[in-house]
Design a protein around this motif. Structure first.
Motif, PDB file in Angstrom:
ATOM      1  N   ILE A   7       0.747  -1.230  -0.085  1.00 32.99           N
ATOM      2  CA  ILE A   7       0.017   0.058  -0.089  1.00 32.99           C
ATOM      3  C   ILE A   7       0.733   1.209   0.013  1.00 32.99           C
ATOM      4  O   ILE A   7       0.487   2.271  -0.584  1.00 32.99           O
ATOM      5  CB  ILE A   7      -1.227  -0.013   1.255  1.00 32.99           C
ATOM      6  N   GLY A   8       2.089   1.318   0.748  1.00 33.32           N
ATOM      7  CA  GLY A   8       3.172   2.355   0.967  1.00 33.32           C
ATOM      8  C   GLY A   8       3.002   2.794   2.389  1.00 33.32           C
ATOM      9  O   GLY A   8       2.830   1.835   3.029  1.00 33.32           O
ATOM     10  N   PRO A   9       3.144   3.870   2.677  1.00 33.60           N
ATOM     11  CA  PRO A   9       3.300   4.266   3.919  1.00 33.60           C
ATOM     12  C   PRO A   9       2.059   4.166   5.022  1.00 33.60           C
ATOM     13  O   PRO A   9       0.967   4.159   4.383  1.00 33.60           O
ATOM     14  CB  PRO A   9       3.584   5.799   3.800  1.00 33.60           C
ATOM     15  N   ARG A  10       2.219   3.340   5.902  1.00 34.36           N
ATOM     16  CA  ARG A  10       1.208   2.812   6.609  1.00 34.36           C
ATOM     17  C   ARG A  10       1.396   3.385   8.419  1.00 34.36           C
ATOM     18  O   ARG A  10       2.319   4.072   8.496  1.00 34.36           O
ATOM     19  CB  ARG A  10       1.114   1.358   6.932  1.00 34.36           C
ATOM     20  N   ARG A  11       0.276   3.104   8.860  1.00 36.19           N
ATOM     21  CA  ARG A  11       0.385   3.814  10.290  1.00 36.19           C
ATOM     22  C   ARG A  11       0.833   2.793  11.348  1.00 36.19           C
ATOM     23  O   ARG A  11       1.785   1.730  10.875  1.00 36.19           O
ATOM     24  CB  ARG A  11      -1.126   4.092  10.647  1.00 36.19           C
ATOM     25  N   GLN A  12       0.612   2.902  12.691  1.00 34.95           N
ATOM     26  CA  GLN A  12       1.055   2.179  13.614  1.00 34.95           C
ATOM     27  C   GLN A  12       0.500   0.541  13.448  1.00 34.95           C
ATOM     28  O   GLN A  12       1.278  -0.268  13.752  1.00 34.95           O
ATOM     29  CB  GLN A  12       0.939   2.650  15.021  1.00 34.95           C
ATOM     30  N   HIS A  13      -0.710   0.617  13.316  1.00 34.49           N
ATOM     31  CA  HIS A  13      -1.371  -0.865  13.325  1.00 34.49           C
ATOM     32  C   HIS A  13      -2.081  -1.144  12.119  1.00 34.49           C
ATOM     33  O   HIS A  13      -2.655  -0.240  11.521  1.00 34.49           O
ATOM     34  CB  HIS A  13      -2.340  -0.888  14.606  1.00 34.49           C
ATOM     35  N   GLN A  14      -1.714  -2.549  11.640  1.00 38.90           N
ATOM     36  CA  GLN A  14      -2.814  -2.989  10.533  1.00 38.90           C
ATOM     37  C   GLN A  14      -3.388  -4.253  10.824  1.00 38.90           C
ATOM     38  O   GLN A  14      -3.007  -5.045  11.930  1.00 38.90           O
ATOM     39  CB  GLN A  14      -1.750  -3.298   9.079  1.00 38.90           C
ATOM     40  N   MET A  63      -7.855  -4.087   4.871  1.00 43.98           N
ATOM     41  CA  MET A  63      -6.948  -3.799   5.922  1.00 43.98           C
ATOM     42  C   MET A  63      -7.282  -2.640   6.517  1.00 43.98           C
ATOM     43  O   MET A  63      -7.475  -1.654   5.866  1.00 43.98           O
ATOM     44  CB  MET A  63      -5.509  -3.589   5.022  1.00 43.98           C
ATOM     45  N   LEU A  64      -7.428  -2.721   7.883  1.00 37.03           N
ATOM     46  CA  LEU A  64      -7.747  -1.726   8.755  1.00 37.03           C
ATOM     47  C   LEU A  64      -6.224  -1.018   9.058  1.00 37.03           C
ATOM     48  O   LEU A  64      -5.445  -1.715   9.578  1.00 37.03           O
ATOM     49  CB  LEU A  64      -8.396  -2.163   9.949  1.00 37.03           C
ATOM     50  N   ASP A  65      -6.248   0.233   9.115  1.00 38.44           N
ATOM     51  CA  ASP A  65      -4.955   1.016   9.250  1.00 38.44           C
ATOM     52  C   ASP A  65      -5.089   1.989  10.138  1.00 38.44           C
ATOM     53  O   ASP A  65      -6.015   2.892   9.906  1.00 38.44           O
ATOM     54  CB  ASP A  65      -4.452   1.408   7.852  1.00 38.44           C
ATOM     55  N   TRP A  66      -4.476   2.001  11.414  1.00 36.37           N
ATOM     56  CA  TRP A  66      -4.760   2.998  12.236  1.00 36.37           C
ATOM     57  C   TRP A  66      -3.610   3.329  13.364  1.00 36.37           C
ATOM     58  O   TRP A  66      -2.634   2.534  13.424  1.00 36.37           O
ATOM     59  CB  TRP A  66      -5.895   2.591  13.051  1.00 36.37           C
ATOM     60  N   ASP A  67      -3.859   4.308  14.041  1.00 35.75           N
ATOM     61  CA  ASP A  67      -2.720   4.708  15.069  1.00 35.75           C
ATOM     62  C   ASP A  67      -3.572   4.531  16.430  1.00 35.75           C
ATOM     63  O   ASP A  67      -4.703   5.032  16.479  1.00 35.75           O
ATOM     64  CB  ASP A  67      -2.109   6.297  15.095  1.00 35.75           C
ATOM     65  N   HIS A  68      -2.732   4.234  17.358  1.00 34.33           N
ATOM     66  CA  HIS A  68      -3.531   4.007  18.621  1.00 34.33           C
ATOM     67  C   HIS A  68      -3.347   5.555  19.388  1.00 34.33           C
ATOM     68  O   HIS A  68      -2.524   5.910  20.079  1.00 34.33           O
ATOM     69  CB  HIS A  68      -2.592   3.070  19.608  1.00 34.33           C
ATOM     70  N   LYS A  69      -4.619   6.180  19.151  1.00 30.90           N
ATOM     71  CA  LYS A  69      -4.735   7.596  19.906  1.00 30.90           C
ATOM     72  C   LYS A  69      -5.986   7.577  20.566  1.00 30.90           C
ATOM     73  O   LYS A  69      -6.802   6.760  20.499  1.00 30.90           O
ATOM     74  CB  LYS A  69      -4.663   8.825  18.763  1.00 30.90           C
ATOM     75  N   ASP A  70      -6.257   8.497  21.147  1.00 26.59           N
ATOM     76  CA  ASP A  70      -7.539   8.764  22.006  1.00 26.59           C
ATOM     77  C   ASP A  70      -8.407   9.027  21.228  1.00 26.59           C
ATOM     78  O   ASP A  70      -9.791   8.450  21.303  1.00 26.59           O
ATOM     79  CB  ASP A  70      -7.340  10.116  23.114  1.00 26.59           C
ATOM     80  N   ASP A  71      -8.613   9.811  20.112  1.00 31.53           N
ATOM     81  CA  ASP A  71      -9.337   9.919  18.995  1.00 31.53           C
ATOM     82  C   ASP A  71      -9.072   9.299  17.638  1.00 31.53           C
ATOM     83  O   ASP A  71      -8.920   9.928  16.734  1.00 31.53           O
ATOM     84  CB  ASP A  71      -9.454  11.464  18.652  1.00 31.53           C
ATOM     85  N   CYS A  72      -8.953   8.069  17.885  1.00 29.26           N
ATOM     86  CA  CYS A  72      -8.402   7.369  16.687  1.00 29.26           C
ATOM     87  C   CYS A  72      -9.405   7.247  15.648  1.00 29.26           C
ATOM     88  O   CYS A  72     -10.534   7.333  15.735  1.00 29.26           O
ATOM     89  CB  CYS A  72      -8.173   5.664  17.301  1.00 29.26           C
ATOM     90  N   ARG A  73      -8.835   7.118  14.312  1.00 26.67           N
ATOM     91  CA  ARG A  73      -9.252   7.078  12.959  1.00 26.67           C
ATOM     92  C   ARG A  73      -8.929   5.843  12.556  1.00 26.67           C
ATOM     93  O   ARG A  73      -7.541   5.740  12.402  1.00 26.67           O
ATOM     94  CB  ARG A  73      -9.353   8.370  12.279  1.00 26.67           C
ATOM     95  N   ILE A  74      -9.593   5.151  11.870  1.00 24.66           N
ATOM     96  CA  ILE A  74      -9.337   3.856  10.989  1.00 24.66           C
ATOM     97  C   ILE A  74      -9.568   3.874   9.469  1.00 24.66           C
ATOM     98  O   ILE A  74     -10.749   4.358   9.159  1.00 24.66           O
ATOM     99  CB  ILE A  74     -10.163   2.703  11.520  1.00 24.66           C
ATOM    100  N   ASP A  75      -8.401   3.801   8.750  1.00 28.78           N
ATOM    101  CA  ASP A  75      -8.643   3.752   7.335  1.00 28.78           C
ATOM    102  C   ASP A  75      -8.907   2.525   6.740  1.00 28.78           C
ATOM    103  O   ASP A  75      -7.970   1.503   7.099  1.00 28.78           O
ATOM    104  CB  ASP A  75      -7.203   4.402   6.710  1.00 28.78           C
TER     105      ASP A  75
END
Length: 416
Positions: A269-276, A287-299
């Motif tokens: 895919i290219g550059p990804r976030r912290q979790h897949q 594929m779910l792609d996201w960073d572990h944050k308080d206001d998380c968004r999932i691509d």
């Protein structure tokens, strides 16, 4: 008047019009064409179809025909997209036993009779594929058990004579595939080499049709760090692996080609976030792609038929979730908050659709998979032994007594 002879008498006994088979044929074929009966029965749950086997011989034969089993599974899968059934694996908080449960929202959890030996410390769940769930014991993929929860039958697969090589192999990764052309369920066991090793992985495949293992040719070098495949879509397993190249080692996706029985590399895919997280979304690899944050968004990324990735939508912000446990075929995301409550999240509205708490389960022991029931069986499967309440209570008492014994406390263990 002609003489009264045997030829003029009406024959008594079982005539063609009096047989049960003819009556069944009259009720099913005379008023409903075979195609209509086929269509109606293929829409029914497995539990009802098993009861309808005794209606007549025609229905009993029909239910076990491969074309009917395939049609029934297609309908079952399509229905599950709107209202998914879940199989939940967990560990009991007190007894530490493996617990397998079925959840049909909004109904309550129903504990299933498990074919897997409860006294083994670990149990991983792979699948399901065509209604079959694979259970096994890590780290070397032992005690492989193929289980149809709807039909309540299972088979424990005899392992091959291949053994991991100490110092070379780090673990075994297990995957399940289905060859729809051959109507054959396949189990893959990969002896994974250590990172940066130049030696290809040892790959072997078990066929439920032949009942045998065989070693597969493999010249590709890649590294797997998981005990099981990351996703299965339409009978094809996928892995998230690391592969060496001239720039070092990079993360890629691998797919097992069921027809050619070889592994294929998929585009990145290219550059990804912290979790897949790889999932099956409406019969496509997602594929779910996201960073572990308080206001998380999932691509949410989807792989199309020509192996091109595209972002389908973005979910969130999601607040208060600890980790993602899975994603259902209809797109609902299964997550858990920091209090151990499991919930279903609608990816379109970002709202919580369903909450359920597993009070008797150990924290962090939950494994949740999407399930579609199937009539599929293969040679060698046996009925799952029913676990009555007395057996469960006895296992719980033994576990408590063993824990007390290990801690040096008085226990009720009796050694004959």
């Amino acid at each position: 008047m002609p003489p009264k002879g045997k030829g003029n008498r009406k024959k008594k006994g079982k005539g063609k019009g009096n047989s049960k088979e003819t009556k069944c044929k009259a009720t099913s074929d005379l008023y409903f064409p075979k195609e209509v009966v086929f269509d109606i029965l293929s829409r029914l749950p497995v539990k009802d179809l098993l009861q309808f086997r005794c209606v007549c011989k025609q229905w009993n034969k029909l239910i076990y025909k491969p074309n009917f089993i395939a049609a029934h599974f297609r309908r079952s899968s399509s229905l599950q997209r709107s209202c998914s059934s879940l199989i939940i694996g967990s560990r009991h908080q007190e007894s530490n036993n493996h617990v397998l449960s079925l959840y049909n929202p909004p109904d309550s959890l129903v504990e299933l009779d498990s074919p897997f030996p409860c006294f083994f410390p670990n149990m991983y769940i792979v699948g399901p594929t065509n209604g079959i769930v694979c259970l096994f014991n890590p780290p070397w993929g032992e005690l492989i058990t193929l289980w149809n929860p709807a039909m309540k039958q299972y088979k424990m697969v005899q392992l091959s004579e291949s053994l991991p090589i100490q110092g070379l192999h780090s673990l075994a990764s297990v995957g399940v595939a289905f060859n729809y052309q051959q109507n054959d369920l396949l189990v893959l066991r990969i002896f994974c080499v250590e990172l940066l090793s130049p030696v290809p992985n040892h790959i072997e495949m078990y066929s439920t049709k032949t009942g045998r293992w065989k070693k597969l040719k493999n010249e590709m070098v890649f590294y797997i760090g998981e005990f099981l495949c990351n996703a299965i879509v339409k009978g094809v397993p996928y892995w998230f692996v690391c592969m060496p190249d001239k720039f070092g080692v990079r993360a890629v996706f691998m797919r097992f080609d069921v027809g050619k029985t070889v592994f294929e590399k998929l585009p990145s895919i290219g550059p990804r976030r912290q979790h897949q997280f790889l999932v099956d979304l409406e019969n496509s690899l997602c594929m779910l792609d996201w960073d572990h944050k308080d206001d998380c968004r999932i691509d949410v990324w989807v792989l199309d038929d020509v192996d091109r990735w595209s972002m389908k939508y973005s979910v969130g912000p999601l607040i208060g979730f600890d980790r993602i446990l899975g994603c259902l075929r209809n797109g609902d995301i299964v997550a858990k908050n920091d209090k151990g409550v499991v919930f279903l999240c609608d990816p379109i509205t970002s709202s919580i659709k369903e909450k359920f708490s597993l009070d008797t389960s150990k924290v962090g022991s939950h494994v949740i998979v999407d399930y579609s029931e199937s009539l599929f069986l293969f040679a060698g499967m046996l009925p799952v032994k029913k676990q009555d309440a007395q057996d469960k209570l006895a296992r719980k008492k033994i576990t408590r007594a063993c824990l007390k014994f290990l801690m040096g406390q008085p226990s009720e263990i009796v050694i004959p």
